[in-house]
Design an enzyme around this catalytic site. Sequence first.
Site, PDB file in Angstrom:
ATOM      1  N   ALA A   1      99.097 -21.716   7.223  1.00 42.70           N
ATOM      2  CA  ALA A   1      98.263 -21.628   6.020  1.00 42.70           C
ATOM      3  C   ALA A   1      97.317 -20.451   6.151  1.00 42.70           C
ATOM      4  O   ALA A   1      97.035 -19.986   7.259  1.00 42.70           O
ATOM      5  CB  ALA A   1      97.451 -22.915   5.843  1.00 42.70           C
ATOM      6  N   TYR A   2      96.837 -19.990   5.009  1.00 40.96           N
ATOM      7  CA  TYR A   2      95.728 -19.030   4.975  1.00 40.96           C
ATOM      8  C   TYR A   2      94.465 -19.881   5.014  1.00 40.96           C
ATOM      9  O   TYR A   2      94.174 -20.598   4.056  1.00 40.96           O
ATOM     10  CB  TYR A   2      95.808 -18.204   3.695  1.00 40.96           C
ATOM     11  CG  TYR A   2      94.748 -17.132   3.573  1.00 40.96           C
ATOM     12  CD1 TYR A   2      95.035 -15.806   3.880  1.00 40.96           C
ATOM     13  CD2 TYR A   2      93.456 -17.453   3.158  1.00 40.96           C
ATOM     14  CE1 TYR A   2      94.056 -14.822   3.770  1.00 40.96           C
ATOM     15  CE2 TYR A   2      92.475 -16.478   3.050  1.00 40.96           C
ATOM     16  CZ  TYR A   2      92.784 -15.161   3.356  1.00 40.96           C
ATOM     17  OH  TYR A   2      91.811 -14.192   3.243  1.00 40.96           O
ATOM     18  N   THR A   3      93.739 -19.854   6.139  1.00 38.24           N
ATOM     19  CA  THR A   3      92.646 -20.814   6.336  1.00 38.24           C
ATOM     20  C   THR A   3      91.247 -20.175   6.303  1.00 38.24           C
ATOM     21  O   THR A   3      90.264 -20.863   6.597  1.00 38.24           O
ATOM     22  CB  THR A   3      92.820 -21.560   7.674  1.00 38.24           C
ATOM     23  OG1 THR A   3      92.914 -20.594   8.719  1.00 38.24           O
ATOM     24  CG2 THR A   3      94.052 -22.431   7.675  1.00 38.24           C
TER      25      THR A   3
ATOM     26  N   ASP B   1      90.892 -31.597   2.577  1.00 38.05           N
ATOM     27  CA  ASP B   1      89.831 -32.278   1.819  1.00 38.05           C
ATOM     28  C   ASP B   1      89.181 -31.328   0.799  1.00 38.05           C
ATOM     29  O   ASP B   1      88.524 -31.786  -0.129  1.00 38.05           O
ATOM     30  CB  ASP B   1      88.765 -32.807   2.788  1.00 38.05           C
ATOM     31  CG  ASP B   1      88.182 -31.726   3.698  1.00 38.05           C
ATOM     32  OD1 ASP B   1      88.906 -30.743   4.003  1.00 38.05           O
ATOM     33  OD2 ASP B   1      87.016 -31.843   4.115  1.00 38.05           O
TER      34      ASP B   1
ATOM     35  N   TYR C   1      90.207 -21.115  -1.799  1.00 40.50           N
ATOM     36  CA  TYR C   1      91.027 -21.767  -0.770  1.00 40.50           C
ATOM     37  C   TYR C   1      91.487 -23.139  -1.259  1.00 40.50           C
ATOM     38  O   TYR C   1      92.672 -23.481  -1.190  1.00 40.50           O
ATOM     39  CB  TYR C   1      90.212 -21.890   0.525  1.00 40.50           C
ATOM     40  CG  TYR C   1      90.823 -22.807   1.576  1.00 40.50           C
ATOM     41  CD1 TYR C   1      91.922 -22.409   2.326  1.00 40.50           C
ATOM     42  CD2 TYR C   1      90.284 -24.087   1.803  1.00 40.50           C
ATOM     43  CE1 TYR C   1      92.479 -23.251   3.281  1.00 40.50           C
ATOM     44  CE2 TYR C   1      90.837 -24.927   2.762  1.00 40.50           C
ATOM     45  CZ  TYR C   1      91.928 -24.513   3.495  1.00 40.50           C
ATOM     46  OH  TYR C   1      92.481 -25.352   4.435  1.00 40.50           O
TER      47      TYR C   1
HETATM   48  N1  LIG Z   1      90.874 -26.184  10.217  1.00 35.33           N
HETATM   49  C1  LIG Z   1      90.408 -27.110   9.394  1.00 35.33           C
HETATM   50  O1  LIG Z   1      89.247 -27.521   9.472  1.00 35.33           O
HETATM   51  C2  LIG Z   1      91.306 -27.716   8.347  1.00 35.33           C
HETATM   52  C3  LIG Z   1      90.779 -28.685   7.487  1.00 35.33           C
HETATM   53  C4  LIG Z   1      91.618 -29.258   6.521  1.00 35.33           C
HETATM   54  C5  LIG Z   1      92.934 -28.864   6.432  1.00 35.33           C
HETATM   55  N2  LIG Z   1      93.411 -27.903   7.273  1.00 35.33           N
HETATM   56  C6  LIG Z   1      94.815 -27.500   7.131  1.00 35.33           C
HETATM   57  O2  LIG Z   1      95.447 -27.735   8.385  1.00 35.33           O
HETATM   58  C7  LIG Z   1      96.523 -26.816   8.549  1.00 35.33           C
HETATM   59  C8  LIG Z   1      96.426 -26.162   9.911  1.00 35.33           C
HETATM   60  O3  LIG Z   1      95.222 -25.428   9.982  1.00 35.33           O
HETATM   61  P1  LIG Z   1      94.671 -24.821  11.365  1.00 35.33           P
HETATM   62  O4  LIG Z   1      93.296 -25.322  11.527  1.00 35.33           O
HETATM   63  O5  LIG Z   1      95.674 -24.994  12.446  1.00 35.33           O
HETATM   64  O6  LIG Z   1      94.582 -23.279  10.932  1.00 35.33           O
HETATM   65  P2  LIG Z   1      94.834 -21.967  11.798  1.00 35.33           P
HETATM   66  O7  LIG Z   1      94.439 -22.166  13.204  1.00 35.33           O
HETATM   67  O8  LIG Z   1      94.203 -20.853  11.001  1.00 35.33           O
HETATM   68  O9  LIG Z   1      96.414 -21.801  11.761  1.00 35.33           O
HETATM   69  C9  LIG Z   1      97.109 -21.373  10.625  1.00 35.33           C
HETATM   70  C10 LIG Z   1      98.310 -20.608  11.121  1.00 35.33           C
HETATM   71  O10 LIG Z   1      99.098 -20.237   9.989  1.00 35.33           O
HETATM   72  C11 LIG Z   1      99.576 -18.926  10.209  1.00 35.33           C
HETATM   73  N3  LIG Z   1      99.968 -18.316   8.940  1.00 35.33           N
HETATM   74  C12 LIG Z   1      99.191 -17.822   7.940  1.00 35.33           C
HETATM   75  N4  LIG Z   1      99.955 -17.346   6.948  1.00 35.33           N
HETATM   76  C13 LIG Z   1     101.251 -17.531   7.320  1.00 35.33           C
HETATM   77  C14 LIG Z   1     102.500 -17.235   6.728  1.00 35.33           C
HETATM   78  N5  LIG Z   1     102.592 -16.637   5.538  1.00 35.33           N
HETATM   79  N6  LIG Z   1     103.633 -17.571   7.407  1.00 35.33           N
HETATM   80  C15 LIG Z   1     103.562 -18.170   8.622  1.00 35.33           C
HETATM   81  N7  LIG Z   1     102.405 -18.462   9.238  1.00 35.33           N
HETATM   82  C16 LIG Z   1     101.258 -18.147   8.592  1.00 35.33           C
HETATM   83  C17 LIG Z   1      98.424 -18.222  10.871  1.00 35.33           C
HETATM   84  O11 LIG Z   1      98.897 -17.064  11.516  1.00 35.33           O
HETATM   85  P3  LIG Z   1      97.933 -15.763  11.656  1.00 35.33           P
HETATM   86  O12 LIG Z   1      96.805 -16.205  12.510  1.00 35.33           O
HETATM   87  O13 LIG Z   1      98.847 -14.766  12.251  1.00 35.33           O
HETATM   88  O14 LIG Z   1      97.505 -15.455  10.252  1.00 35.33           O
HETATM   89  C18 LIG Z   1      97.948 -19.296  11.847  1.00 35.33           C
HETATM   90  O15 LIG Z   1      98.654 -19.226  13.065  1.00 35.33           O
HETATM   91  C19 LIG Z   1      96.434 -25.869   7.358  1.00 35.33           C
HETATM   92  O16 LIG Z   1      97.324 -26.292   6.365  1.00 35.33           O
HETATM   93  C20 LIG Z   1      95.015 -26.031   6.854  1.00 35.33           C
HETATM   94  O17 LIG Z   1      94.904 -25.739   5.484  1.00 35.33           O
HETATM   95  C21 LIG Z   1      92.636 -27.335   8.240  1.00 35.33           C
END
Ligand SMILES: NC(=O)c1ccc[n+]([C@@H]2O[C@H](COP(=O)([O-])OP(=O)(O)OC[C@H]3O[C@@H](n4cnc5c(N)ncnc54)[C@H](OP(=O)(O)O)[C@@H]3O)[C@@H](O)[C@H]2O)c1
Length: 283
Positions: free
Chosen positions: A59-61, A97, A120
């Site tokens: 995801a784009y986070t 959320d 986002y």
């Molecule tokens: N972190 C939070 O607090 C939180 C809260 C609620 C929900 N979520 C959800 O949980 C999920 C996991 O989040 P996370 O915390 O693990 O985030 P993260 O550490 O930022 O990991 C997201 C990963 O997705 C990759 N990515 C981005 N664009 C991509 C694309 N087009 N194709 C393939 N890979 C891509 C990123 O790679 P690069 O680094 O190379 O861009 C990164 O490795 C997401 O869906 C997020 O929306 C997270």
Amino acid sequence: MILIAGASGQLGAAIREAASLRGIPFAAMDRDALDIADPREVARVCDSKLFDCIVNAAAYTAVDAAEDHPAEAYVANAFGPWRLAMSGIPLLHVSTDYVFDGRAREPYGEDAPARPVSVYGLSKRAGETALLEGGFRGAVVRTAWVYSLREGTKNFCRTIRRLAHEREEISVVADQRGAPTLAEDLADALLALYLKGEHLKPMHLLHFTNAGSTTWHGFAERIVELEGARCRVKPISTSEYPARAPRPAFSVLSLERIRALGIEPRSWEDALEDAFQRLKTHS
Ligand SMILES: NC(=O)c1ccc[n+]([C@@H]2O[C@H](COP(=O)([O-])OP(=O)(O)OC[C@H]3O[C@@H](n4cnc5c(N)ncnc54)[C@H](OP(=O)(O)O)[C@@H]3O)[C@@H](O)[C@H]2O)c1
């Protein structure tokens, strides 16, 4: 075999490890191996017929940066999951959320109206809608406030751990309430859903966070305490810590539906303490 997309992110790494521990065959692909928004790459990887489920942690986070880069956010968060689902492989997709506006006072059920207040949140909601209305199989699993103590991850918990030793006092927002969620617990829940065959049902919504709730201030206080640091944690209001993107003031998610599936999230306090304990044991 499952395909883990976004495998180098904080959740992706936790899913990889959980799959290894459970002996679930998987292929882990980071963005270089599979850009989920690139139709040709998705076709190349998914046409192999090797996979019976995709777990999408990509995801784009960057919540604040998304305000100025909406196209990038939508490509990864809306078009990406839709592309994956179009492969015909059942999908467990992770959402957020931040699809809610934060005005509720009771935990949000899966069917509560989504009203994102940031780009986002809007882009993640667009991903949810594309999956829920597309006639696909699988589940959209919303989560919140994800953290991990794993080396190389960037999150609130790791930032507070570092600041706790660098500063005498830190100021942390005390008027946003949510449920801190250990990435490793979420990874386990996603694999439990896979093992229960939840990915084979028509696309549906589920919530998974650790249980209970706190504020960022409460979360920080507990981290500093577990860290054994003397740093004071000063409560401040959201208006004293301006961010580019607005955040929901209340984003606690109801866990009734996931509990009904036999998955019981432990409390955020237990998960945090356990994560610290495991870190100590391994260092
Ligand atoms: N972190 C939070 O607090 C939180 C809260 C609620 C929900 N979520 C959800 O949980 C999920 C996991 O989040 P996370 O915390 O693990 O985030 P993260 O550490 O930022 O990991 C997201 C990963 O997705 C990759 N990515 C981005 N664009 C991509 C694309 N087009 N194709 C393939 N890979 C891509 C990123 O790679 P690069 O680094 O190379 O861009 C990164 O490795 C997401 O869906 C997020 O929306 C997270």
